[in-house]
Write a protein that holds these residues in place. Structure first.
Motif, PDB file in Angstrom:
ATOM      1  N   CYS A 152      43.155  29.591  43.768  1.00 37.10           N
ATOM      2  CA  CYS A 152      43.496  30.051  42.411  1.00 37.10           C
ATOM      3  C   CYS A 152      42.282  30.617  41.683  1.00 37.10           C
ATOM      4  CB  CYS A 152      44.105  28.912  41.607  1.00 37.10           C
ATOM      5  SG  CYS A 152      45.753  28.425  42.155  1.00 37.10           S
ATOM      6  N   SER A 153      41.152  29.940  41.787  1.00 37.08           N
ATOM      7  CA  SER A 153      39.950  30.437  41.122  1.00 37.08           C
ATOM      8  C   SER A 153      39.503  31.757  41.740  1.00 37.08           C
ATOM      9  CB  SER A 153      38.821  29.401  41.186  1.00 37.08           C
ATOM     10  OG  SER A 153      38.440  29.135  42.519  1.00 37.08           O
ATOM     11  N   ALA A 154      39.738  31.935  43.048  1.00 29.56           N
ATOM     12  CA  ALA A 154      39.384  33.194  43.714  1.00 29.56           C
ATOM     13  C   ALA A 154      40.244  34.345  43.203  1.00 29.56           C
ATOM     14  CB  ALA A 154      39.546  33.045  45.231  1.00 29.56           C
ATOM     15  N   VAL A 155      41.536  34.083  42.992  1.00 28.07           N
ATOM     16  CA  VAL A 155      42.430  35.126  42.470  1.00 28.07           C
ATOM     17  C   VAL A 155      42.003  35.549  41.064  1.00 28.07           C
ATOM     18  CG1 VAL A 155      44.787  35.609  41.700  1.00 28.07           C
ATOM     19  CG2 VAL A 155      44.400  34.483  43.902  1.00 28.07           C
ATOM     20  N   VAL A 156      41.676  34.576  40.225  1.00 31.65           N
ATOM     21  CA  VAL A 156      41.219  34.903  38.868  1.00 31.65           C
ATOM     22  C   VAL A 156      39.912  35.687  38.921  1.00 31.65           C
ATOM     23  CG1 VAL A 156      40.514  33.953  36.633  1.00 31.65           C
ATOM     24  CG2 VAL A 156      42.378  32.888  37.903  1.00 31.65           C
ATOM     25  N   PHE A 157      39.034  35.324  39.848  1.00 35.93           N
ATOM     26  CA  PHE A 157      37.771  36.052  40.033  1.00 35.93           C
ATOM     27  C   PHE A 157      38.045  37.498  40.446  1.00 35.93           C
ATOM     28  CE2 PHE A 157      33.991  37.038  42.785  1.00 35.93           C
ATOM     29  CZ  PHE A 157      33.053  37.094  41.761  1.00 35.93           C
ATOM     30  N   GLY A 158      39.021  37.696  41.327  1.00 35.24           N
ATOM     31  CA  GLY A 158      39.383  39.057  41.727  1.00 35.24           C
ATOM     32  C   GLY A 158      39.903  39.867  40.557  1.00 35.24           C
ATOM     33  N   LEU A 159      40.780  39.278  39.756  1.00 35.71           N
ATOM     34  CA  LEU A 159      41.344  39.974  38.597  1.00 35.71           C
ATOM     35  C   LEU A 159      40.279  40.271  37.538  1.00 35.71           C
ATOM     36  CD1 LEU A 159      44.695  38.014  38.225  1.00 35.71           C
ATOM     37  CD2 LEU A 159      44.370  40.317  39.145  1.00 35.71           C
ATOM     38  N   TRP A 160      39.259  39.440  37.463  1.00 35.53           N
ATOM     39  CA  TRP A 160      38.136  39.668  36.544  1.00 35.53           C
ATOM     40  C   TRP A 160      37.497  41.037  36.771  1.00 35.53           C
ATOM     41  CZ3 TRP A 160      35.304  37.449  32.585  1.00 35.53           C
ATOM     42  CH2 TRP A 160      33.949  37.784  32.477  1.00 35.53           C
ATOM     43  N   HIS A 161      37.574  41.553  38.009  1.00 31.82           N
ATOM     44  CA  HIS A 161      36.896  42.795  38.372  1.00 31.82           C
ATOM     45  C   HIS A 161      37.747  44.052  38.173  1.00 31.82           C
ATOM     46  CE1 HIS A 161      34.286  39.818  40.314  1.00 31.82           C
ATOM     47  NE2 HIS A 161      33.342  40.736  40.214  1.00 31.82           N
ATOM     48  N   VAL A 162      38.931  43.913  37.601  1.00 29.86           N
ATOM     49  CA  VAL A 162      39.763  45.095  37.370  1.00 29.86           C
ATOM     50  C   VAL A 162      39.052  46.077  36.454  1.00 29.86           C
ATOM     51  CG1 VAL A 162      41.874  45.944  36.289  1.00 29.86           C
ATOM     52  CG2 VAL A 162      41.979  43.961  37.807  1.00 29.86           C
TER      53      VAL A 162
END
Length: 235
Positions: free
Chosen positions: A150-160
């Motif tokens: 879950c934290s990895a997904v949020v980290f990915g979305l942070w880079h949009v």
């Protein structure tokens, strides 16, 4: 399951929700502000989140803030692997063009970015946010595997927001994806996917080492060596 354990899970879930909302607002604020204020938004926001987390029940150990011999060993290994990978990309013409980045058109700017801007404005704040507070909060409410994912997904979305101009600024990606709207969308999707995978690796390292050190060093190596490699490829 005891009442105390249910209470801790409930509080952990509440902390996760608040932290995710805060991170989303911080991302929008960072994207909306212009230089030089932009440089300070995420570092200051990260420190605020760390102390807020500590005040609401997260210990420094929960946030993996501390020394770990295992973490140091993982960190050195990770840095060496990335350095070898960048060196190999520089040596192979088909891969060399993927190192090109308009932001690092000379070695001086790349070195300043690698050793000052990237650690202070990107690596340390993001590790404190995502592998420190956010992952630490998730681990109080869910299993390690679920928390890391879950934290990895949020980290990915942070880079949009930060990847909107990625394809246009990279010669290799522009050649493959194009520089128009389609290229921009594909570039963003690629960046989100890549940073989600990276976030999972960072999270795994942080969890197994019980320290932020290996994720900080690997995160820096990918960005710092990448910046230097870009300057060398361009030159």
């Amino acid at each position: 399951m005891t009442t105390g354990y249910r209470d801790r899970r409930w509080l952990g879930g509440l902390r996760v929700g608040a932290a995710v909302a805060y991170v989303a607002a911080l991302n929008l604020l960072a994207f909306a502000t212009s230089a030089p204020i932009h440089v300070y938004v995420v570092p200051v926001g990260a420190l605020v989140l760390v102390f807020a987390g500590h005040l609401t029940g997260l210990s420094w150990r929960d946030m993996a803030i501390g020394w770990s011999a295992r973490g140091a060993a993982y960190a050195l290994t990770a840095a060496a692997v990335v350095a070898i990978g960048v060196a190999a990309a520089l040596a192979l013409p088909p891969l060399r063009e993927f190192l090109h980045n308009d932001r690092y058109d000379n070695l001086g700017a790349a070195l300043l970015s690698a050793f000052v801007i990237i650690p202070v404005a990107t690596v340390l704040p993001e590790e404190l946010i995502f592998r420190g507070v956010l992952l630490g909060s998730w681990l109080r409410a869910a299993s390690p595997a679920w928390s890391i994912a879950c934290s990895a997904v949020v980290f990915g979305l942070w880079h949009v927001t930060s990847s909107l101009g990625l394809a246009a600024g990279n010669a290799g990606l522009s050649a493959q994806l194009g520089s128009g709207r389609t290229g921009q969308i594909l570039g963003v999707l690629g960046a989100v996917a890549a940073t989600t995978v990276a976030g999972a690796v960072f999270g795994w390292l942080r969890w197994h080492a019980r320290s932020l050190l290996p994720s900080v060093v690997l995160h820096w190596a990918l960005n710092g060596f990448g910046a230097i490699g870009s300057a060398l490829a361009t030159g």
